[in-house]
Design an enzyme around this catalytic site. Structure first.
Site, PDB file in Angstrom:
ATOM      1  N   CYS A  39     -27.028  25.591  54.821  1.00  0.00           N
ATOM      2  CA  CYS A  39     -26.158  26.137  53.789  1.00  0.00           C
ATOM      3  C   CYS A  39     -27.008  26.883  52.780  1.00  0.00           C
ATOM      4  O   CYS A  39     -28.222  26.811  52.805  1.00  0.00           O
ATOM      5  CB  CYS A  39     -25.443  25.011  53.063  1.00  0.00           C
ATOM      6  SG  CYS A  39     -24.589  23.916  54.181  1.00  0.00           S
ATOM      7  N   ARG A  64     -27.034  32.196  55.570  1.00  0.00           N
ATOM      8  CA  ARG A  64     -27.287  30.774  55.799  1.00  0.00           C
ATOM      9  C   ARG A  64     -26.019  30.015  56.181  1.00  0.00           C
ATOM     10  O   ARG A  64     -26.078  28.817  56.482  1.00  0.00           O
ATOM     11  CB  ARG A  64     -27.898  30.148  54.546  1.00  0.00           C
ATOM     12  CG  ARG A  64     -29.193  30.791  54.111  1.00  0.00           C
ATOM     13  CD  ARG A  64     -29.704  30.136  52.850  1.00  0.00           C
ATOM     14  NE  ARG A  64     -30.094  28.769  53.082  1.00  0.00           N
ATOM     15  CZ  ARG A  64     -31.294  28.376  53.457  1.00  0.00           C
ATOM     16  NH1 ARG A  64     -32.238  29.268  53.632  1.00  0.00           N
ATOM     17  NH2 ARG A  64     -31.561  27.114  53.645  1.00  0.00           N
ATOM     18  N   TRP A 111     -22.358  26.197  56.189  1.00  0.00           N
ATOM     19  CA  TRP A 111     -22.260  26.291  57.649  1.00  0.00           C
ATOM     20  C   TRP A 111     -22.165  24.865  58.148  1.00  0.00           C
ATOM     21  O   TRP A 111     -23.147  24.119  58.108  1.00  0.00           O
ATOM     22  CB  TRP A 111     -23.493  26.977  58.229  1.00  0.00           C
ATOM     23  CG  TRP A 111     -23.367  27.353  59.678  1.00  0.00           C
ATOM     24  CD1 TRP A 111     -22.892  28.524  60.186  1.00  0.00           C
ATOM     25  CD2 TRP A 111     -23.747  26.554  60.811  1.00  0.00           C
ATOM     26  NE1 TRP A 111     -22.944  28.496  61.560  1.00  0.00           N
ATOM     27  CE2 TRP A 111     -23.457  27.305  61.968  1.00  0.00           C
ATOM     28  CE3 TRP A 111     -24.274  25.276  60.970  1.00  0.00           C
ATOM     29  CZ2 TRP A 111     -23.696  26.822  63.260  1.00  0.00           C
ATOM     30  CZ3 TRP A 111     -24.508  24.799  62.247  1.00  0.00           C
ATOM     31  CH2 TRP A 111     -24.227  25.577  63.371  1.00  0.00           C
ATOM     32  N   ASN A 137     -27.986  21.031  49.978  1.00  0.00           N
ATOM     33  CA  ASN A 137     -28.363  21.572  51.277  1.00  0.00           C
ATOM     34  C   ASN A 137     -29.362  20.605  51.897  1.00  0.00           C
ATOM     35  O   ASN A 137     -30.366  20.283  51.271  1.00  0.00           O
ATOM     36  CB  ASN A 137     -28.985  22.960  51.086  1.00  0.00           C
ATOM     37  CG  ASN A 137     -29.653  23.514  52.329  1.00  0.00           C
ATOM     38  OD1 ASN A 137     -30.646  24.209  52.243  1.00  0.00           O
ATOM     39  ND2 ASN A 137     -29.112  23.228  53.489  1.00  0.00           N
ATOM     40  N   GLY A 138     -29.046  20.091  53.073  1.00  0.00           N
ATOM     41  CA  GLY A 138     -29.927  19.126  53.717  1.00  0.00           C
ATOM     42  C   GLY A 138     -29.111  18.073  54.436  1.00  0.00           C
ATOM     43  O   GLY A 138     -27.927  18.261  54.707  1.00  0.00           O
ATOM     44  N   GLU A 511     -32.071  39.158  76.897  1.00  0.00           N
ATOM     45  CA  GLU A 511     -31.916  39.454  75.470  1.00  0.00           C
ATOM     46  C   GLU A 511     -30.696  40.349  75.227  1.00  0.00           C
ATOM     47  O   GLU A 511     -29.937  40.142  74.275  1.00  0.00           O
ATOM     48  CB  GLU A 511     -33.200  40.102  74.933  1.00  0.00           C
ATOM     49  CG  GLU A 511     -33.144  40.566  73.492  1.00  0.00           C
ATOM     50  CD  GLU A 511     -32.794  39.477  72.478  1.00  0.00           C
ATOM     51  OE1 GLU A 511     -32.790  38.280  72.815  1.00  0.00           O
ATOM     52  OE2 GLU A 511     -32.488  39.830  71.329  1.00  0.00           O
ATOM     53  N   LYS A 515     -27.330  39.517  72.971  1.00  0.00           N
ATOM     54  CA  LYS A 515     -26.823  40.403  71.909  1.00  0.00           C
ATOM     55  C   LYS A 515     -25.345  40.704  72.152  1.00  0.00           C
ATOM     56  O   LYS A 515     -24.537  40.676  71.232  1.00  0.00           O
ATOM     57  CB  LYS A 515     -27.608  41.728  71.844  1.00  0.00           C
ATOM     58  CG  LYS A 515     -29.027  41.635  71.343  1.00  0.00           C
ATOM     59  CD  LYS A 515     -29.159  41.420  69.849  1.00  0.00           C
ATOM     60  CE  LYS A 515     -29.381  39.979  69.520  1.00  0.00           C
ATOM     61  NZ  LYS A 515     -30.706  39.440  69.617  1.00  0.00           N
ATOM     62  N   GLU A 518     -23.297  37.394  71.346  1.00  0.00           N
ATOM     63  CA  GLU A 518     -23.187  36.923  69.956  1.00  0.00           C
ATOM     64  C   GLU A 518     -22.592  37.981  69.028  1.00  0.00           C
ATOM     65  O   GLU A 518     -21.827  37.644  68.135  1.00  0.00           O
ATOM     66  CB  GLU A 518     -24.527  36.403  69.418  1.00  0.00           C
ATOM     67  CG  GLU A 518     -25.583  37.440  69.193  1.00  0.00           C
ATOM     68  CD  GLU A 518     -26.843  36.875  68.532  1.00  0.00           C
ATOM     69  OE1 GLU A 518     -26.772  35.874  67.815  1.00  0.00           O
ATOM     70  OE2 GLU A 518     -27.920  37.466  68.758  1.00  0.00           O
ATOM     71  N   HIS A 534     -27.066  36.170  95.639  1.00  0.00           N
ATOM     72  CA  HIS A 534     -27.171  34.753  96.019  1.00  0.00           C
ATOM     73  C   HIS A 534     -26.054  33.919  95.406  1.00  0.00           C
ATOM     74  O   HIS A 534     -26.206  32.719  95.222  1.00  0.00           O
ATOM     75  CB  HIS A 534     -28.545  34.200  95.637  1.00  0.00           C
ATOM     76  CG  HIS A 534     -29.658  34.830  96.408  1.00  0.00           C
ATOM     77  ND1 HIS A 534     -29.855  34.612  97.760  1.00  0.00           N
ATOM     78  CD2 HIS A 534     -30.607  35.729  96.040  1.00  0.00           C
ATOM     79  CE1 HIS A 534     -30.880  35.321  98.183  1.00  0.00           C
ATOM     80  NE2 HIS A 534     -31.367  36.025  97.152  1.00  0.00           N
ATOM     81  N   LYS A 627     -27.932  32.263  60.585  1.00  0.00           N
ATOM     82  CA  LYS A 627     -29.221  32.889  60.885  1.00  0.00           C
ATOM     83  C   LYS A 627     -30.299  31.870  61.286  1.00  0.00           C
ATOM     84  O   LYS A 627     -30.963  32.049  62.293  1.00  0.00           O
ATOM     85  CB  LYS A 627     -29.670  33.707  59.675  1.00  0.00           C
ATOM     86  CG  LYS A 627     -30.971  34.471  59.870  1.00  0.00           C
ATOM     87  CD  LYS A 627     -30.788  35.638  60.815  1.00  0.00           C
ATOM     88  CE  LYS A 627     -32.038  36.475  60.959  1.00  0.00           C
ATOM     89  NZ  LYS A 627     -31.979  37.296  62.192  1.00  0.00           N
TER      90      LYS A 627
END
Ligand code: M6R
Length: 632
Positions: A39, A64, A111, A137-138, A511, A515, A518, A534, A627
């Protein structure tokens, strides 16, 4: 838009009763209920109305978390408290007209890691009598036990969060005769776990701040303070910062900043506070400027970031080359995009340095670590330097006596501070959730590692990177972006897409698929170029996009694989030096030797961005993501 109601919480019916500098912690498991580990917290105290400034600071912390948010501002009649589910923008619209002009306040953007996203669980949390509000936060690991104890003392809880115990603990201390300062200091004796905490009291014109294992810094203005999780939060308001040490407690008021210390049963305020340091970060580096989103700004910055890296990184890696050369085992670890970089390192070291190295997903590292020892070296790749799984991998490596090298964008991050060596990414702050410029920087650093191991003249190693830089410049031109946007338009109706590549181009497929998933919400699956037939070929339908990455060397084999797909109805998109015979659309990317993956990923970053926009999605803030993933 605000998707939840705004609640005002006055005293309830039962009113009887810290990019930059963070911590060295092992992220622990949390208490049952809702933990708020990822957060952003921000506060303001000074001579100006606090609410707009707190909202401004929270906005810059949204990377965050952006599930829900809230603020508490001191007023003459008590604390003004508002919380909501949704983004800061929506919250601001509804709150600003109502907020009092109080000059002391705190806020939070969340978050959620456990439990539902709802207004009850949004911060700030208040004491039973509504006099105290806190943001945290924690993870409070002993929250369950404290809740039971506090409930036994008559405290009533309004949320499922671990954080709420903090407000009740302070309240309980004050009930037993402690001052606000002393009750706040007592938190250190009671809380297990990690925390950055800001607290306000309706009768005290100050913010109390402390941290242990979670980031918290204090922006220092003229007669005003901006405590926050991260420097970008307040950077446009003040460039001066005080970094809080572990377990330090401060009181911030318009009159100044004091350090709080325990003296027997009392708390004393000391004036020996650290001198604020000037931050070298520019406001431009954390602003969108004229860009619509951070993601496109960061994509387009890559010519510059790569150039800076090429100039500055060889000196930075100089010291670690002997360590890499002389170690028995070299292991790369990372999560998400950083894992893809690790995998690139594996291909690159085999090709250039003629060394076998292992690349592991950070969360899987525990299954391999027993094979390592003091003669191994672990290279931890992490943009943020805070990813819990990668941090844990570094701890595990060090438990086995293996030295670690942090390759990170945040030089004072937990992973950096724990590691014996730190190699920066020279990329500047990356604020979009999707990694872009940090990825190409990671690849470039690994390319330099490989070249340095292959030769005694590390300066030579920059040649392929210069080539990549030139190609990169072309791929970010307006014309190239327009073409990529057109390719993106063709993907609009697609339900799924397959991406393939061989060797190091398989890394690009991985990669690029990440992208697309997300940022643009497309179900995209990456496969090694030889693997399609296969099994996965069974999923190919008429019009299914199949994106191929290749260089001259792979051209023939890629043509054969693409033809097989084409004959089953796939629509072929090719990303390479020349079109395939079966290409429906082609994005031209010329070879840049070992650095080709640095170049090939650029159109895919742009394509994901454009597709998100075409779908009216916010590329900077993908659904359900944040992030830095600071939970295991
Ligand atoms: O900060 P880190 O590089 O350690 O982060 C690792 C992943 O969480 C990160 O790369 C994630 O996969 C990105 N959102 C990808 O764009």
């Amino acid at each position: 838009m605000l998707s939840g109601p705004i609640t005002e919480m006055g005293p309830p019916a039962n009113a009887s009763a810290s990019y930059l500098r963070t911590s060295l912690i092992r992220t622990g498991g949390g208490a049952a209920g809702t933990n708020d580990t990822m957060c952003g917290i921000a506060g303001y105290v000074g001579g100006r109305p606090a609410a707009p400034l707190i909202l401004e600071c929270l906005k810059r912390l949204e990377y965050r978390g952006y599930d829900s948010c809230g603020l508490a501002v001191q007023t003459s009649g008590g604390l003004f408290l508002r919380k909501a589910v949704g983004s800061i923008d929506g919250f601001r619209e509804q709150v600003l007209g109502l907020a009092p002009a109080g000059t002391v306040g705190i806020g939070h953007t969340r978050w959620a890691t456990h439990g539902v996203v709802d207004v009850r669980n949004a911060h700030p949390h208040v004491s039973c009598d509504g006099a105290i509000a806190i943001v945290h936060n924690g993870v409070i690991e002993n929250a369950d036990r404290l809740r039971t104890e506090l409930a036994g003392q008559g405290h009533r809880f309004a949320s499922d969060t671990d954080s709420e115990v903090v407000a009740h603990l302070i309240e309980e201390g004050m009930r037993q005769g402690q001052s606000f300062d002393r009750a706040f200091l007592a938190l250190q004796e009671r809380l297990l776990g990690t925390y950055a905490i800001l607290a306000v009291h309706r009768d005290h014109d100050c913010i109390l701040a402390t941290r242990k294992g979670s980031p918290l810094v204090i922006g220092v203005g003229n007669g005003e303070y901006f405590p926050a999780s991260d420097i970008p939060s307040f950077l446009p308001l003040t460039p001066r910062v005080v970094y809080l040490g572990e377990d330090e407690c401060y009181s911030l008021s318009a009159g100044g900043m004091d350090r709080l210390a325990v003296q027997g049963d009392l708390a004393v305020r000391r004036h020996d506070v650290p001198t604020p340091e000037a931050v070298s970060l520019s406001v431009e580096s954390i602003s969108k400027g004229n860009f619509e989103h951070f993601m496109i700004k960061e994509i387009l910055e890559q010519t510059g970031t790569l150039e800076r890296l090429i100039r500055e990184a060889p000196a930075a890696i100089h010291d670690v080359v002997p360590l890499l050369k002389n170690s028995k085992d070299i292991v790369f670890v990372g999560a998400g995009t950083s894992y893809h970089a690790a995998l690139f390192g594996q291909y690159l070291f085999a090709a250039v340095a003629r060394r076998h190295v292992d690349a592991y997903v950070s969360s899987d590292f525990e299954h391999h670590v027993d094979l390592l020892g003091p003669d191994s070296v672990v290279v931890a790749l992490s943009q943020s330097g805070e990813t819990a799984d990668t941090l844990e991998a570094v701890h595990l490596a060090q438990d086995r006596g293996a030295p670690t090298i942090a390759v990170t964008n945040v030089e004072l991050s937990s992973i950096a501070r724990l590691s014996q060596h730190v190699i920066p990414l020279f990329s500047g702050p990356e604020l979009a959730v999707a990694a872009t410029k940090s990825y190409t920087a990671q690849l470039a650093i690994l390319a330099l590692f490989g070249e340095s191991l292959a030769s005694d003249l590390p300066a030579d190693g920059t040649r392929p990177l210069w080539e990549a830089r030139d190609r990169l410049f072309n791929l970010t031109s307006e014309a190239a972006r327009r073409h990529t946007r057109e390719v993106g338009r063709e993907l609009l109706g697609a339900q799924q897409a397959f991406l393939t590549g061989r060797g190091r181009h398989y890394v690009t497929a991985l990669e690029a698929a990440l992208k697309l998933k997300e940022v643009s919400g497309l179900r995209a699956e990456a496969l090694h170029g030889g693997e399609m037939k296969h099994g996965t070929l069974a999923l190919v339908e008429n019009g299914t996009p199949a994106i191929h990455f290749y260089d001259q060397q792979d051209f023939r084999r890629t043509e054969i694989a693409a033809a097989e797909l084409k004959s089953r109805g796939a629509r072929i998109i090719s990303v390479g030096p020349q079109p395939l015979a079966s290409s429906d659309q082609h994005i031209r990317v010329e070879d840049a030797g070992i650095a080709t993956p640095i170049v090939q990923v650029i159109p895919m970053q742009i394509l994901s961005y454009e597709l998100a926009k075409l779908k009216s999605m916010d590329p900077d803030r993908p659904r359900n993501l944040a992030k830095s993933v600071t939970v295991p």
